[in-house]
Structure formats: C-alpha cells, structure tokens
Design an enzyme around this catalytic site. Sequence first.
Site, PDB file in Angstrom:
ATOM      1  NE  ARG A 108      -3.995   0.140   1.765  1.00 23.24           N
ATOM      2  CZ  ARG A 108      -4.972   0.525   2.797  1.00 23.24           C
ATOM      3  NH1 ARG A 108      -5.003   0.346   3.787  1.00 23.24           N
ATOM      4  NH2 ARG A 108      -5.763   1.667   2.220  1.00 23.24           N
ATOM      5  CG  ASP A 131      -3.635   7.095   6.156  1.00 23.87           C
ATOM      6  OD1 ASP A 131      -4.599   7.234   6.519  1.00 23.87           O
ATOM      7  OD2 ASP A 131      -3.297   5.655   6.173  1.00 23.87           O
ATOM      8  CE  LYS A 136      -9.585   5.306   4.265  1.00 24.84           C
ATOM      9  NZ  LYS A 136      -9.107   4.784   3.098  1.00 24.84           N
TER      10      LYS A 136
HETATM   11  O1  MRU Z   1      -7.678   2.659   4.151  1.00 23.71           O
HETATM   12  P1  MRU Z   1      -7.190   2.450   5.582  1.00 23.71           P
HETATM   13  O2  MRU Z   1      -8.482   1.995   6.239  1.00 23.71           O
HETATM   14  O3  MRU Z   1      -6.019   1.836   5.998  1.00 23.71           O
HETATM   15  O4  MRU Z   1      -7.239   4.220   5.881  1.00 23.71           O
HETATM   16  C1  MRU Z   1      -6.874   4.155   7.533  1.00 23.71           C
HETATM   17  C2  MRU Z   1      -6.958   5.851   7.626  1.00 23.71           C
HETATM   18  O5  MRU Z   1      -7.077   6.540   6.922  1.00 23.71           O
HETATM   19  C3  MRU Z   1      -6.788   6.111   9.271  1.00 23.71           C
HETATM   20  O6  MRU Z   1      -7.655   7.327   9.455  1.00 23.71           O
HETATM   21  C4  MRU Z   1      -5.350   6.381   9.466  1.00 23.71           C
HETATM   22  O7  MRU Z   1      -4.565   5.383   8.920  1.00 23.71           O
HETATM   23  C5  MRU Z   1      -5.067   6.611  10.785  1.00 23.71           C
HETATM   24  S1  MRU Z   1      -5.116   4.978  11.810  1.00 23.71           S
HETATM   25  C6  MRU Z   1      -4.554   5.368  13.408  1.00 23.71           C
END
Ligand code: MRU
Length: 349
Positions: free
Chosen positions: A91, A239, A250
């Site tokens: 990812r 992220d 997100k």
């Molecule tokens: O696609 P995902 O579910 O991995 O995205 C996760 C997020 O956007 C979270 O808000 C982010 O990783 C922070 S987790 C503590």
Amino acid sequence: MQGRVRSLLWADGKLKLIDQTKLPITFEVVECTTYQEVGDAIRSMKVRGAPAIGATAAFGVALGALEHRNDHPADFVAAMDAICGELAATRPTAVNLFWALERMRKVVESRKGERVASIVAALVAEAEAIAAEDVETCQRIGAAGAALIPDGAGVLTICNAGALATVDYGTALGVVRAACEAGRDFHVYAAETRPFLQGARLTAWELVEENIPATLITDNMAGWVMQQGRIQVVIVGADRIARNGDTANKIGTYTFAVLAHHHQIPFYVAAPLSTVDLALPSGEQIPIEERPAEEVTHVFGQQVAPKGIHAYNPAFDVTPAQLISGIITEVGVIRPPFTINLGKAFESA
Ligand code: MRU
C-alpha cells in the site's frame, strides 16, 4: 486501560490478525505464517490503518527472516532486502509502512557479519518492540489530546483510527478513550466512510464494544450536523503528514476540514511522529492510493451502479495545513506553524 481488542498478536512464531474485512458481522482471526500471507493481509485490508500496517509489515519481515534462517549470510541479506521490497509494494500512502520496514532494514544493516541466527532473533525483537511502542505511543496521544474534548461536546471522526488501526488503543479514538477514562461526558459522531465503511463497520464496533456514546452518520451529513450545532470538535487520524503539516487521511477528511473551518470548529489530527514524513516538504508529494472501481460500484459484492459507469476511487485526500488546528502526538499537541513546530517535536523526541 487498553482497548478491548488488539489488532494483532505475535505468538509462537505466528502473527494473528483480526480480519477487519469481516467485522462487525463476524469476529475472525487469521493466522499468518509466511511474509507472503502478511503482504496479502495488508493488500486486501484484512489489516489496515497506518500504525497497524507498519507493525504488521515488521512481523512480515520477522516471518521472512525465520523462513531464511538457514541461509548463508549474503543470501540472507539479499532475501531480507527482497522481502522488504515486496512488503513495501502493498500500500503506498501510509508512511508508517515504510518507516517500520526501514527500522527492520537497519537491524540487518547494523548486524552484518553476525551469525544469521542472531540477526533473525534481533529482527523478531525489533518487530515486537515496534508493536509494544505503538501501544504506549497511542496512550500518550490519548493523554495529550483528552483535554481537547470539552464536557458536553460532539466529536466528529472519520474512518477508523482506533485500536483496530493501531496495535491497540488508537490515535483519534485513543483521544476519545482517554477523555472517556477521564470521566468526560461527550458524544461521538462516526462518519460511515464510503466506500470501505471503516466508520460504520469498525469505529462503530469499537465504540459500541466500549459503551462510548456514539451516533453513526453518513459522510454527506457532516455539514448539516455541524450547522445544527452538534459538533464542537473534529478529530481524525493520519496516514502521512508532510513537513509543513499537510495531512493525508481517509478520503472525505478534507471535506470535513473545510466544513469545520466554515463553522469555526477546531479540527485536530491525532497521529504518532512515525506518521510524519520529514522528507516531503508538502502534501503535494504524498502518493495517493487508488483502489478498484468495484469498491464504489458495488457494496459488499452487490452491484449498486449500472454496468459501464466509470468510477473514481482515491482512498485518501490531503488536508492543507491551514485547516488544521493542531496535531496531537505522543510528545504533545503541535500547533502551527507546523514546519517549525514539527521540527522542534522531533528534536524533543
Ligand atoms: O484505508 P485505511 O483503512 O487503511 O485508512 C486508514 C485511515 O485513513 C486512518 O485514519 C489512518 O490510517 C490513521 S489510523 C490510526
């Protein structure tokens, strides 16, 4: 107090993960015994959330090291390099993945010349340290941010930045947990988070499990609930945070930040310093993952849009630093100007 769930557990040379694609309908644990299975789990989002992905990948390297424990030293180093490369390709957006792999690479690098068995042991220990540190870091984030939730507040969050997205406790939900433990009286609004529904499935599940008062809304209700005066603070995860504070999180987070700005509601990002990518001057350089169109045209395998329609599915967006009131980290709440104050935070850490 820890969260009631741990997203991952290392025991007897195996990695156990809660399958987050199955929640909340069924609670299933998957066991990974090879680094390829770990890579698949990250890619298919059985495990997701930036810190959880990082810790999981570290255990993936540990599993790869165990598989190669009988290699000659030069072959072992080459194999570790290839395994880190494969896991890095799972990812692209969450920088914690690359941060954790870099820590694992450094263990191999700093122990070149030692017996392979001792490097393998050091890699397992490093993965365990990454996981243990993550729990402690999240608890510190919670403690640093709890005071930002006033009594009687409505707290809006998106996606899942909880125990499931970390090793335990969570970042944005870590702040919520800490405020709850402090006896604060507040109400969480969890946005469902189309298209993968991390809010409806995972955040709602964590909140219900812990009896934290919460209401689920669809993403497009955010503006209206703010206009109604139901939201006093927005807290989200991250992220990747660029050096100037621009934050990838997100998809939908940016919309909430614009709405919060319009309604003069404070907007906080909760994240460990391992989510800050000092190599990137601004959010423009953050790679944004695009996921399959079917996640938009279908809901749990059920087609909801006509065949032939194009669908765009960026998994993240970037919120400009000017819209962020503060970044809640394990070393405290960092305020603008972020370029200067993030730099100071790294010095103090
Ligand atoms: O696609 P995902 O579910 O991995 O995205 C996760 C997020 O956007 C979270 O808000 C982010 O990783 C922070 S987790 C503590």
